[in-house]
Design an enzyme around this catalytic site. Structure first.
Site, short mmCIF file in Angstrom:
data_model
loop_
_atom_site.label_atom_id
_atom_site.label_comp_id
_atom_site.label_asym_id
_atom_site.label_seq_id
_atom_site.Cartn_x
_atom_site.Cartn_y
_atom_site.Cartn_z
N LYS A 137 -5.13 -0.67 -18.02
CA LYS A 137 -5.93 -1.74 -17.38
C LYS A 137 -6.51 -1.24 -16.06
O LYS A 137 -7.70 -1.40 -15.79
CB LYS A 137 -5.06 -2.96 -17.12
CG LYS A 137 -5.67 -3.98 -16.15
CD LYS A 137 -4.79 -5.18 -15.91
CE LYS A 137 -3.77 -4.98 -14.86
NZ LYS A 137 -4.26 -5.14 -13.47
N ASN A 138 -5.66 -0.59 -15.26
CA ASN A 138 -6.08 -0.23 -13.90
C ASN A 138 -6.95 1.01 -13.85
O ASN A 138 -7.44 1.38 -12.79
CB ASN A 138 -4.85 -0.08 -13.00
CG ASN A 138 -4.18 -1.42 -12.76
OD1 ASN A 138 -4.76 -2.46 -13.09
ND2 ASN A 138 -2.99 -1.41 -12.22
N ARG B 112 -4.45 -9.88 0.03
CA ARG B 112 -5.07 -8.68 -0.56
C ARG B 112 -6.32 -8.31 0.23
O ARG B 112 -7.44 -8.56 -0.18
CB ARG B 112 -5.41 -8.94 -2.03
CG ARG B 112 -4.24 -9.43 -2.87
CD ARG B 112 -3.11 -8.43 -3.04
NE ARG B 112 -3.49 -7.26 -3.81
CZ ARG B 112 -3.47 -7.21 -5.14
NH1 ARG B 112 -3.15 -8.27 -5.82
NH2 ARG B 112 -3.81 -6.11 -5.78
N ARG C 35 -3.36 -11.24 -18.83
CA ARG C 35 -4.29 -10.51 -17.96
C ARG C 35 -4.10 -9.01 -18.08
O ARG C 35 -5.04 -8.24 -17.96
CB ARG C 35 -4.07 -10.90 -16.50
CG ARG C 35 -4.33 -12.35 -16.20
CD ARG C 35 -4.38 -12.57 -14.74
NE ARG C 35 -5.30 -11.61 -14.11
CZ ARG C 35 -5.73 -11.72 -12.88
NH1 ARG C 35 -5.33 -12.71 -12.14
NH2 ARG C 35 -6.56 -10.84 -12.36
N ASP D 201 4.23 -1.84 -9.33
CA ASP D 201 3.97 -2.62 -10.54
C ASP D 201 5.14 -2.60 -11.51
O ASP D 201 5.09 -3.28 -12.54
CB ASP D 201 2.71 -2.10 -11.24
CG ASP D 201 1.47 -2.34 -10.42
OD1 ASP D 201 0.42 -1.77 -10.75
OD2 ASP D 201 1.56 -3.10 -9.44
N CYS E 24 -3.41 -13.51 -3.45
CA CYS E 24 -2.75 -13.90 -4.70
C CYS E 24 -1.25 -13.96 -4.40
O CYS E 24 -0.82 -13.70 -3.29
CB CYS E 24 -3.05 -12.89 -5.80
SG CYS E 24 -2.39 -11.28 -5.46
C1 EPZ Z 1 -4.08 -1.59 -7.32
O1 EPZ Z 1 -4.38 -2.71 -6.53
C2 EPZ Z 1 -3.60 -2.13 -8.66
N1 EPZ Z 1 -4.66 -2.94 -9.27
C3 EPZ Z 1 -2.36 -2.99 -8.45
O2 EPZ Z 1 -1.88 -3.38 -9.74
C4 EPZ Z 1 -1.28 -2.14 -7.78
O3 EPZ Z 1 -0.15 -2.94 -7.51
C5 EPZ Z 1 -1.83 -1.56 -6.46
O4 EPZ Z 1 -3.04 -0.82 -6.72
C6 EPZ Z 1 -0.83 -0.64 -5.78
O5 EPZ Z 1 -0.51 0.41 -6.65
C7 EPZ Z 1 -5.69 -2.32 -9.88
O6 EPZ Z 1 -5.78 -1.11 -9.89
C8 EPZ Z 1 -6.71 -3.22 -10.52
P1 EPZ Z 1 -4.03 -1.23 -2.92
P2 EPZ Z 1 -5.18 -2.50 -5.14
O7 EPZ Z 1 -5.36 -1.35 -2.29
O8 EPZ Z 1 -6.01 -1.30 -5.21
C9 EPZ Z 1 -3.01 -2.81 1.41
C10 EPZ Z 1 -1.17 -4.84 -11.43
O9 EPZ Z 1 -0.11 -5.49 -11.53
N2 EPZ Z 1 -4.47 -2.78 1.63
O10 EPZ Z 1 -3.58 0.10 -3.39
O11 EPZ Z 1 -5.82 -3.80 -4.78
C11 EPZ Z 1 -2.61 -3.83 0.36
O12 EPZ Z 1 -2.46 -5.12 0.92
C12 EPZ Z 1 -1.88 -4.77 -10.10
O13 EPZ Z 1 -1.71 -4.19 -12.36
C13 EPZ Z 1 -4.97 -3.01 2.92
O14 EPZ Z 1 -4.21 -3.25 3.85
O15 EPZ Z 1 -3.96 -2.24 -4.14
C14 EPZ Z 1 -1.29 -3.26 -0.13
O16 EPZ Z 1 -0.28 -3.64 0.77
C15 EPZ Z 1 -1.23 -5.65 -9.04
N3 EPZ Z 1 -6.32 -2.97 3.12
C16 EPZ Z 1 -1.51 -1.75 -0.07
O17 EPZ Z 1 -2.59 -1.56 0.86
C17 EPZ Z 1 -7.20 -2.68 2.09
O18 EPZ Z 1 -8.42 -2.63 2.34
C18 EPZ Z 1 -1.89 -1.11 -1.40
O19 EPZ Z 1 -2.94 -1.87 -1.94
C19 EPZ Z 1 -6.67 -2.47 0.80
C20 EPZ Z 1 -5.31 -2.50 0.60
#
Ligand code: EPZ
Length: 419
Positions: A22-23, A120, A398, A306, A115
């Site tokens: 998915k990701n 996020r 999802r 995850d 969420c």
């Molecule tokens: C991706 O989300 C995945 N989703 C998530 O999987 C996964 O949990 C996450 O990466 C971490 O591995 C998809 O790929 C569609 P991040 P993403 O930006 O990219 C902070 C699932 O269950 N952050 O890597 O949105 C954020 O709050 C989903 O399949 C900022 O502070 O996550 C988090 O604490 C859930 N500022 C950390 O970084 C930003 O601009 C990592 O988030 C962006 C993120």
């Protein structure tokens, strides 16, 4: 809204074929906006999230054809506004910002909102776009980006919680059509980022270093169509391996990349399970009494956030005291209250869960909240006494392709009922 009823007690055995990631599919589908030519993507999983992404691409003007897991997207003409009614359903929709900026030099996308697993933010994405010369405005719930000309830059995308996966994807997709060289320091190393880079390079991009903390992108003037196979979903595979650990006598996941799952298989080995990895499959088998474990979630290649909820379910019925620390999304514990309704003994201390394993969980009506927490409740039900009724299973749909059917194939007594 459907419910899933899990009748605990059956032993799982056999093998299951893992779907495309998915990701990986979501950013790769977004990347098709970067060319006028057709792109064909194989092994796109049949999920509500991928359907939402295809709806967004259609809304943006692309032609989309889908035949089972094969999707062809032709983004001949593209408009650059993705409104709230399509974006609100899925926060990963922010992943169209980068390709729209690269293709149209502007984009207006509704802010994704938070969420249940936490706020996020997308500040790191926007920092990357600004470094490439874009002007960024947030107004009335939309983020608007505009750039007369994208110019390569050196960008550090690491935030206080580490790298950002979709942020790395987004900036990479904007930078491929920038003038000059872009260096992304502090890049996410997830296999899904590598898969996106592979697809972009097939489209004519010049990206090196994907999978390391430092990605170098040589801008090109345009990209062409390409064909691509999505990598297997390592989180789906991990979820089935944990199902095999909780209630199995030997469960094999097929069509996987074992080297994408080493943190997960190491954790299961640490619990005392027997792990056999072959070229494209992994088997988990019981091997004496499982042992408690200490886990900390980290960016790839560390233990994935995850998979945290699924491990909570396993360790809830593992004798002894286990400790899980969630470093990526500190609030990602919606599953704990529901597991406690089933008799789990979990003490929360900030972002750390201290789990006292119990002999048996008892089936109970529980409520799904996010994708992985929902899967964890189904897994817990496999071993619980009685029936576990998981409501709001749209969360599961999802990100898991027919989870209940696949678990039934392995011998679980599980049924989906219309609520
Ligand atoms: C991706 O989300 C995945 N989703 C998530 O999987 C996964 O949990 C996450 O990466 C971490 O591995 C998809 O790929 C569609 P991040 P993403 O930006 O990219 C902070 C699932 O269950 N952050 O890597 O949105 C954020 O709050 C989903 O399949 C900022 O502070 O996550 C988090 O604490 C859930 N500022 C950390 O970084 C930003 O601009 C990592 O988030 C962006 C993120």
């Amino acid at each position: 809204m459907d419910k899933i009823l899990v009748h605990g007690g059956n032993s799982l055995a056999g093998s299951i074929k893992i779907s495309g990631s998915k990701n990986s599919a979501l950013p790769i589908l977004a990347a098709t906006l970067l060319t006028r030519e057709p792109c064909t993507i194989h092994r796109v999983p049949d999920l509500s999230d991928t359907h939402y992404m295809l709806q967004i691409l259609t809304h943006l003007g692309a032609q989309v054809e889908r035949a089972s897991g094969i999707v062809t997207v032709t983004a001949d003409k593209v408009q650059s506004v993705a409104p709230y009614e399509v974006v609100r359903k899925m926060r990963a929709s922010v992943g169209v910002l980068g390709p729209l900026l690269g293709r149209c030099k502007e984009a207006t996308v509704s802010l994704p909102g938070g969420c249940v697993i936490g706020d996020r933010p997308i500040d790191l994405h926007l920092r990357g776009f600004e470094a490439l010369g874009a002007a960024v405005r947030v107004e009335s719930g939309n983020v608007k980006v505009f750039v007369p000309k994208l110019v390569g830059a050196v960008i550090n995308l690491r935030g206080k919680f580490g790298p950002t996966v979709l942020g790395t994807d987004n900036v990479m997709m904007a930078a491929v059509l920038a003038e000059g060289t872009t260096v992304i320091e502090g890049a996410a190393q997830e296999p899904e980022v590598c898969d996106l880079a592979d697809f972009l390079n097939k489209m004519g991009a010049k990206i090196e270093g994907a999978g390391t903390r430092r990605i170098i992108i040589e801008g090109v003037s345009e990209l062409h169509g390409a064909e691509h196979d999505i990598i297997p979903d390592r989180i789906e595979a991990g979820t089935f391996l944990v199902a095999g650990a909780i209630a199995g006598s030997g469960v094999t996941v097929n069509r996987v990349e074992p080297n994408h799952l080493t943190a997960i298989t190491n954790a299961l080995s640490g619990c005392g399970f027997k792990i056999e990895a072959k070229k494209q499959s992994i088997t988990v088998s019981p091997n004496g009494a499982p042992k408690p474990l200490e886990i900390t979630t980290e960016p790839y290649p560390g233990f994935p956030t995850d998979m945290q909820a699924q491990m909570c379910a396993l360790l809830s019925t593992t004798d002894g005291i286990s400790v899980i620390t969630e470093n990526i999304f500190p609030q990602r514990y919606m599953h704990v209250a529901e597991l406690k309704r089933m008799g789990a003994q979990v003490q929360m201390e900030g972002a750390t869960a201290v789990i006292q394993g119990v002999e048996h969980l008892t089936g109970a009506p529980v409520m799904a909240s996010d994708l992985r927490a929902s899967a964890a409740l189904v897994l817990a039900g496999l071993k619980a006494d009685g029936i576990t009724e998981v409501s709001r299973v749209y969360h599961i749909d999802r990100g898991y392709e027919h989870l209940d059917e696949k678990l039934s194939e392995l011998g679980a007594h599980i049924e989906r009922v219309k609520a």
